[in-house]
Write a protein that holds these residues in place. Structure first.
Motif, PDB file in Angstrom:
ATOM      1  N   ILE A  15       0.661  -1.264  -0.063  1.00  0.00           N
ATOM      2  CA  ILE A  15      -0.024   0.008  -0.061  1.00  0.00           C
ATOM      3  C   ILE A  15       0.825   1.341  -0.171  1.00  0.00           C
ATOM      4  O   ILE A  15       1.733   1.649   0.990  1.00  0.00           O
ATOM      5  CB  ILE A  15      -0.888   0.142   1.170  1.00  0.00           C
ATOM      6  N   THR A  16       0.741   1.967  -0.835  1.00  0.00           N
ATOM      7  CA  THR A  16       1.348   3.378  -1.128  1.00  0.00           C
ATOM      8  C   THR A  16       0.462   4.181  -0.248  1.00  0.00           C
ATOM      9  O   THR A  16      -0.448   4.418  -0.111  1.00  0.00           O
ATOM     10  CB  THR A  16       1.677   4.036  -2.261  1.00  0.00           C
ATOM     11  N   GLY A  17       1.192   5.477  -0.012  1.00  0.00           N
ATOM     12  CA  GLY A  17       0.597   6.648   0.898  1.00  0.00           C
ATOM     13  C   GLY A  17      -0.180   6.009   2.139  1.00  0.00           C
ATOM     14  O   GLY A  17      -1.315   6.284   2.460  1.00  0.00           O
ATOM     15  N   ALA A  18       0.578   4.898   2.701  1.00  0.00           N
ATOM     16  CA  ALA A  18       0.005   4.479   3.826  1.00  0.00           C
ATOM     17  C   ALA A  18       0.292   4.958   5.336  1.00  0.00           C
ATOM     18  O   ALA A  18      -0.075   4.342   6.179  1.00  0.00           O
ATOM     19  CB  ALA A  18       0.718   2.826   3.952  1.00  0.00           C
ATOM     20  N   SER A  19       0.898   6.192   5.379  1.00  0.00           N
ATOM     21  CA  SER A  19       1.034   6.891   6.747  1.00  0.00           C
ATOM     22  C   SER A  19      -0.030   7.703   7.023  1.00  0.00           C
ATOM     23  O   SER A  19       0.083   8.044   8.172  1.00  0.00           O
ATOM     24  CB  SER A  19       2.395   7.376   6.592  1.00  0.00           C
ATOM     25  N   SER A  20      -1.109   7.815   6.363  1.00  0.00           N
ATOM     26  CA  SER A  20      -2.301   8.588   6.910  1.00  0.00           C
ATOM     27  C   SER A  20      -3.529   8.313   6.127  1.00  0.00           C
ATOM     28  O   SER A  20      -3.359   7.608   5.031  1.00  0.00           O
ATOM     29  CB  SER A  20      -1.914  10.202   6.861  1.00  0.00           C
ATOM     30  N   LEU A  47       6.437   5.916   9.540  1.00  0.00           N
ATOM     31  CA  LEU A  47       6.140   4.428   9.250  1.00  0.00           C
ATOM     32  C   LEU A  47       6.605   3.672  10.452  1.00  0.00           C
ATOM     33  O   LEU A  47       6.049   2.635  10.875  1.00  0.00           O
ATOM     34  CB  LEU A  47       6.844   4.114   8.025  1.00  0.00           C
ATOM     35  N   ARG A  48       8.004   3.911  10.913  1.00  0.00           N
ATOM     36  CA  ARG A  48       8.623   3.158  12.096  1.00  0.00           C
ATOM     37  C   ARG A  48       7.801   2.995  13.152  1.00  0.00           C
ATOM     38  O   ARG A  48       7.318   1.961  13.965  1.00  0.00           O
ATOM     39  CB  ARG A  48       9.940   3.628  12.415  1.00  0.00           C
ATOM     40  N   GLY A  49       7.029   4.234  13.578  1.00  0.00           N
ATOM     41  CA  GLY A  49       6.089   4.144  14.731  1.00  0.00           C
ATOM     42  C   GLY A  49       4.708   3.333  14.480  1.00  0.00           C
ATOM     43  O   GLY A  49       4.476   2.782  15.371  1.00  0.00           O
ATOM     44  N   ILE A  50       4.266   3.273  13.288  1.00  0.00           N
ATOM     45  CA  ILE A  50       2.913   2.555  13.077  1.00  0.00           C
ATOM     46  C   ILE A  50       3.243   1.280  13.090  1.00  0.00           C
ATOM     47  O   ILE A  50       2.656   0.381  13.401  1.00  0.00           O
ATOM     48  CB  ILE A  50       2.570   3.198  11.741  1.00  0.00           C
ATOM     49  N   ILE A 193     -13.891  12.160   1.887  1.00  0.00           N
ATOM     50  CA  ILE A 193     -13.807  11.489   2.716  1.00  0.00           C
ATOM     51  C   ILE A 193     -13.085  12.203   4.087  1.00  0.00           C
ATOM     52  O   ILE A 193     -11.992  12.930   4.090  1.00  0.00           O
ATOM     53  CB  ILE A 193     -12.820  10.170   2.268  1.00  0.00           C
ATOM     54  N   ASP A 194     -13.198  11.486   5.234  1.00  0.00           N
ATOM     55  CA  ASP A 194     -12.818  12.366   6.339  1.00  0.00           C
ATOM     56  C   ASP A 194     -11.437  11.772   6.815  1.00  0.00           C
ATOM     57  O   ASP A 194     -11.133  10.929   7.462  1.00  0.00           O
ATOM     58  CB  ASP A 194     -14.006  12.198   7.657  1.00  0.00           C
ATOM     59  N   THR A 195     -10.407  12.630   5.959  1.00  0.00           N
ATOM     60  CA  THR A 195      -9.145  12.375   6.092  1.00  0.00           C
ATOM     61  C   THR A 195      -8.431  13.724   6.302  1.00  0.00           C
ATOM     62  O   THR A 195      -9.129  14.600   6.045  1.00  0.00           O
ATOM     63  CB  THR A 195      -8.250  11.528   4.912  1.00  0.00           C
ATOM     64  N   PRO A 196      -6.756  13.750   6.583  1.00  0.00           N
ATOM     65  CA  PRO A 196      -6.720  15.001   6.976  1.00  0.00           C
ATOM     66  C   PRO A 196      -6.072  15.590   5.526  1.00  0.00           C
ATOM     67  O   PRO A 196      -5.035  16.480   5.367  1.00  0.00           O
ATOM     68  CB  PRO A 196      -5.249  14.567   7.686  1.00  0.00           C
ATOM     69  N   ILE A 197      -6.515  15.226   4.387  1.00  0.00           N
ATOM     70  CA  ILE A 197      -5.918  15.656   2.805  1.00  0.00           C
ATOM     71  C   ILE A 197      -6.060  17.071   2.939  1.00  0.00           C
ATOM     72  O   ILE A 197      -5.279  17.743   2.198  1.00  0.00           O
ATOM     73  CB  ILE A 197      -6.857  15.032   1.676  1.00  0.00           C
ATOM     74  N   ARG A 288      -2.261  10.100  10.918  1.00  0.00           N
ATOM     75  CA  ARG A 288      -3.517  10.231  11.318  1.00  0.00           C
ATOM     76  C   ARG A 288      -4.361   9.542  10.381  1.00  0.00           C
ATOM     77  O   ARG A 288      -4.139  10.052   9.178  1.00  0.00           O
ATOM     78  CB  ARG A 288      -3.961  11.688  11.658  1.00  0.00           C
ATOM     79  N   GLU A 289      -5.511   9.025  10.763  1.00  0.00           N
ATOM     80  CA  GLU A 289      -6.551   8.506   9.769  1.00  0.00           C
ATOM     81  C   GLU A 289      -7.603   9.535   9.410  1.00  0.00           C
ATOM     82  O   GLU A 289      -8.026   9.547   8.233  1.00  0.00           O
ATOM     83  CB  GLU A 289      -7.253   7.243  10.358  1.00  0.00           C
ATOM     84  N   ARG A 290      -8.032  10.284  10.422  1.00  0.00           N
ATOM     85  CA  ARG A 290      -9.207  11.232  10.109  1.00  0.00           C
ATOM     86  C   ARG A 290      -8.758  12.648  10.428  1.00  0.00           C
ATOM     87  O   ARG A 290      -7.717  12.737  11.093  1.00  0.00           O
ATOM     88  CB  ARG A 290     -10.224  10.765  10.939  1.00  0.00           C
TER      89      ARG A 290
END
Length: 346
Positions: A15-20, A47-50, A193-197, A288-290
């Protein structure tokens, strides 16, 4: 060649863009379903933290830092997936950035950077994944947007990049079918979509960038993506509200062209400052997811739930065509444009 996809729990998923945002929700969902997951994003620290968090849950998750705009970096990520897990079953192109501005106000370097990520990031991902997917078959899934189906004032550059992504993916599907490759090629088109974009975006429109309404929860998109990793589908729109907007734009272009610039005024909130810097050139504030601004984002979509099942898709399409046809008939019957259409909650 027939396409057979493995159960999700038996898959290796990149999955690319996988950090948020959508990518992060998808990675967590796939990992918790038993898949082996390689998360790709620009920030090694995030990424390391996730990964530490998810491995702490006992999930089979690894990460590789890469900028999707860099072909060599994406190919290195694919090679790392093979090194860690032995194969790739599903590749998901999700990385993306946004600019909020009138087209004439966008600096050229930002415009080019957006296309480097949103369009060439997809090209690089597909080119890196296809040689591996050809070996044993699999799924190639790209996250676009309902903006790939219509022009969007204030987000014109973003919409243009998503139009390009749609054309690329659809042509690639034809070519792989002609080759007899056992690769399912899917385009996923989320609504707002409720993301931080918006908070991550470059913004020259003033105020804080907002997610175009109606706003849906990112879990809906993650579930749709992972459904397509198991069940071959050409495309899926996530969110009936977005599908209705795209249909309206397609069937009533003159009215849409008048209304869209007015509707786009809600794409920014003048009472809030735009967070800076943007992640256009480099990943910031990931993890962050949202967005944190839409606690009541829609968690269901009857349209999407129906469209995820092949037999229901035809029925859903007929309903949409019937709605458009009815509106067109009403417009001709009364001899004037339909100014507004009330839509049921979806």
């Amino acid at each position: 060649m027939a396409i057979t996809l493995k159960p999700l729990g038996d898959q290796v998923v990149v999955i690319t863009g996988a950090s948020s945002g959508i990518g992060l929700v998808t990675a967590r969902t796939a990992g918790r379903a038993g898949a082996k997951v390689l998360m790709v994003a620009r920030s090694q620290d995030v990424l390391r933290g996730i990964v530490a968090e998810l491995q702490g849950e006992g999930l089979h998750v690894e990460a590789k830092a890469a900028d999707v705009g860099d072909r060599a970096g994406v190919e290195a990520a694919a090679a790392y997936a093979i090194e860690m897990f032995g194969r790739i079953d599903t590749w998901i192109n999700d990385a993306g950035v946004a600019i909020y501005a009138r087209l004439a106000d966008i600096p050229l370097d930002e415009h080019e950077r957006l296309f480097r990520t949103n369009y060439f990031g997809v090209v690089n991902g597909c080119q890196a994944a296809i040689p591996h997917l050809r070996e044993h078959g699999g799924a190639l899934i790209t996250v676009a947007s309902i903006a790939s189906d219509m022009a969007v004032p204030v987000m014109g550059a973003y919409a243009a990049s998503k139009h390009a992504v749609k054309a690329y993916v659809e042509t690639l599907r034809m070519e792989l079918q002609e080759d007899g490759a056992a690769i399912s090629v899917t385009l996923v088109k989320p609504s707002g979509i409720d993301t931080p974009i918006g908070q991550h975006a470059a913004n020259h429109a003033g105020g804080e960038a907002q997610i175009p309404p109606p706003v849906y929860d990112p879990q809906l998109v993650a579930d749709a993506i992972l459904h397509c990793a198991v069940h071959p589908l050409r495309e899926i729109t996530v969110g009936g509200g977005g599908r209705a907007q795209a249909l309206f734009a397609a069937h009533f272009p003159a009215i849409y062209e008048r209304l869209a610039p007015k509707a786009a005024k809600v794409f920014t909130d003048p009472t809030k400052p735009q967070p800076r810097p943007s992640n256009l050139a480099w990943g910031v504030r990931a993890g962050r997811e949202r967005s944190g601004e839409h606690p009541h984002a829609r968690k269901t979509s009857l349209y999407t739930a129906a469209a995820l099942h092949p037999r229901a898709t035809a029925a859903v399409g007929l309903v949409g065509l019937a709605l458009a046809g009815g509106l067109l008939f009403a417009r001709r019957r009364i001899g004037q444009p339909v100014a507004s259409v009330s839509k049921p909650r979806r």
